[in-house]
Design a protein around this motif. Sequence first.
Motif, short mmCIF file in Angstrom:
data_model
loop_
_atom_site.label_atom_id
_atom_site.label_comp_id
_atom_site.label_asym_id
_atom_site.label_seq_id
_atom_site.Cartn_x
_atom_site.Cartn_y
_atom_site.Cartn_z
N PRO A 197 20.01 5.20 -2.62
CA PRO A 197 19.51 5.76 -1.37
C PRO A 197 17.99 5.63 -1.20
O PRO A 197 17.50 5.42 -0.09
N GLY A 198 17.25 5.74 -2.30
CA GLY A 198 15.81 5.58 -2.21
C GLY A 198 15.42 4.17 -1.78
O GLY A 198 14.52 3.99 -0.94
N VAL A 199 16.09 3.17 -2.33
CA VAL A 199 15.81 1.78 -1.95
C VAL A 199 16.20 1.55 -0.49
O VAL A 199 15.47 0.90 0.27
N VAL A 200 17.33 2.09 -0.07
CA VAL A 200 17.79 1.93 1.32
C VAL A 200 16.79 2.54 2.29
O VAL A 200 16.41 1.93 3.29
N LEU A 201 16.33 3.76 2.01
CA LEU A 201 15.40 4.44 2.90
C LEU A 201 14.09 3.67 3.03
O LEU A 201 13.51 3.59 4.12
N PHE A 202 13.61 3.10 1.94
CA PHE A 202 12.37 2.33 2.00
C PHE A 202 12.55 1.10 2.89
O PHE A 202 11.70 0.79 3.73
N HIS A 203 13.65 0.38 2.72
CA HIS A 203 13.91 -0.80 3.54
C HIS A 203 14.06 -0.43 5.02
O HIS A 203 13.58 -1.15 5.89
N VAL A 204 14.73 0.68 5.28
CA VAL A 204 14.90 1.10 6.68
C VAL A 204 13.55 1.42 7.30
O VAL A 204 13.27 0.99 8.44
N ILE A 221 0.82 -1.21 0.00
CA ILE A 221 0.00 0.00 0.00
C ILE A 221 0.86 1.27 0.00
O ILE A 221 0.34 2.35 -0.26
N ALA A 222 2.15 1.12 0.28
CA ALA A 222 3.03 2.29 0.33
C ALA A 222 3.81 2.49 -0.96
O ALA A 222 4.50 3.50 -1.11
N LEU A 223 3.75 1.54 -1.88
CA LEU A 223 4.59 1.62 -3.07
C LEU A 223 4.28 2.86 -3.91
O LEU A 223 5.19 3.61 -4.28
N ILE A 224 3.01 3.07 -4.24
CA ILE A 224 2.65 4.20 -5.11
C ILE A 224 2.89 5.54 -4.41
O ILE A 224 3.51 6.45 -5.01
N PRO A 225 2.44 5.74 -3.15
CA PRO A 225 2.72 7.04 -2.50
C PRO A 225 4.21 7.34 -2.36
O PRO A 225 4.64 8.47 -2.60
N ILE A 226 4.99 6.34 -1.98
CA ILE A 226 6.43 6.56 -1.81
C ILE A 226 7.10 6.81 -3.15
O ILE A 226 8.00 7.64 -3.27
N ALA A 227 6.66 6.08 -4.20
CA ALA A 227 7.21 6.31 -5.53
C ALA A 227 6.94 7.74 -5.99
O ALA A 227 7.83 8.40 -6.57
N SER A 228 5.75 8.24 -5.72
CA SER A 228 5.41 9.63 -6.09
C SER A 228 6.26 10.62 -5.28
O SER A 228 6.76 11.61 -5.83
N PHE A 229 6.44 10.32 -4.00
CA PHE A 229 7.26 11.19 -3.15
C PHE A 229 8.71 11.18 -3.60
O PHE A 229 9.36 12.24 -3.69
N TYR A 230 9.24 10.01 -3.91
CA TYR A 230 10.62 9.92 -4.39
C TYR A 230 10.81 10.68 -5.69
O TYR A 230 11.84 11.33 -5.91
N GLY A 231 9.81 10.58 -6.58
CA GLY A 231 9.91 11.32 -7.83
C GLY A 231 9.94 12.82 -7.60
O GLY A 231 10.63 13.56 -8.32
N GLY A 232 9.21 13.29 -6.60
CA GLY A 232 9.17 14.71 -6.31
C GLY A 232 10.47 15.25 -5.75
O GLY A 232 10.84 16.40 -6.01
#
Length: 299
Positions: free
Chosen positions: A164-171, A145-156
């Motif tokens: 770093p984006g992958v690391v932050l998501f895993h953390v 459920i967090a994939l699309i919101p986080i992907a949009s946030f990362y794009g912004g």
Amino acid sequence: MTTVSAPAPVGLEAGAPPRSLAGRIVDRLGSGVVQVVMVLLGLFWLVPTLGLLVVSLRSVQVNSAEGWWTIFTKPAELTIENYSNLLASGFTASFWNTVAITVPTTILVIGIAAMAAYAFAWMEFPGRDTLFLVVVGLLIVPIQIALIPIASFYGGIGIFGSIPGVVLFHVAFGLPFAIFLLRNFFVGIPASLLEAARMDGASEWKIFASVVFPLGKPAIASLGIFQFLWVWNDMLIALVFANPGSQPMTKALQSQMRQFGSNVDILSSGAFMSLIIPLVLFFAFQRYFVQGMMAGSVK
């Protein structure tokens, strides 16, 4: 006249009810026969790994014509050509991407979770219990459920597709379980040790670094193994957030699956490379892993 009663059977106290079949089996779990059986089961569990290793060390033609077990009669068929082709295909970059994702994630999760767990276990502050319940509640939040919101946030913010984006998501998604696990271990540390350190003038940071963290090594090592394996073997997050330049081994291997019939040499050697590191890590730290799994079971 004094009556002398017969001695109770060995392993059975006087007046105790007879042991059931299951109880007698449990009593014999430490016998040499059972240990041999457990060793054989462990070796049987390693058979697929051995088969993968053999397949990765033979040519495509030989693997198509014979089963891997024929290597015991034809050892001359072994070759490292598959690994040479794998390294030439650019798989090395994916290997180092996996390391660059997994190692920082594991270190960050352990460091942040250990400090947070100490605070939840031994520090008093407003809303502590409520906040801990929120952390526990995050354990049931599915990643999907967090994939699309986080992907949009990362794009912004411009980090979509980067390591770093992958690391932050895993953390972010590794912290709830890590905090929960370590907090439950830290509360079992005797309070007298912490009080003695406070009486000696130690600060909270000093107590954490000198008392709590060393005593928590078994649980921390177990958490480190779990976290390392979860991130190392992850594919979902890599598929969504990693681009071709930052893709780990799981995504690189998945991209080869479309041509499975023609590149089994690349797949087998790449799969074994991705497997051997977690195996080495587990066997190197299995003592701490067992201690961490048993931690807190006896008060």
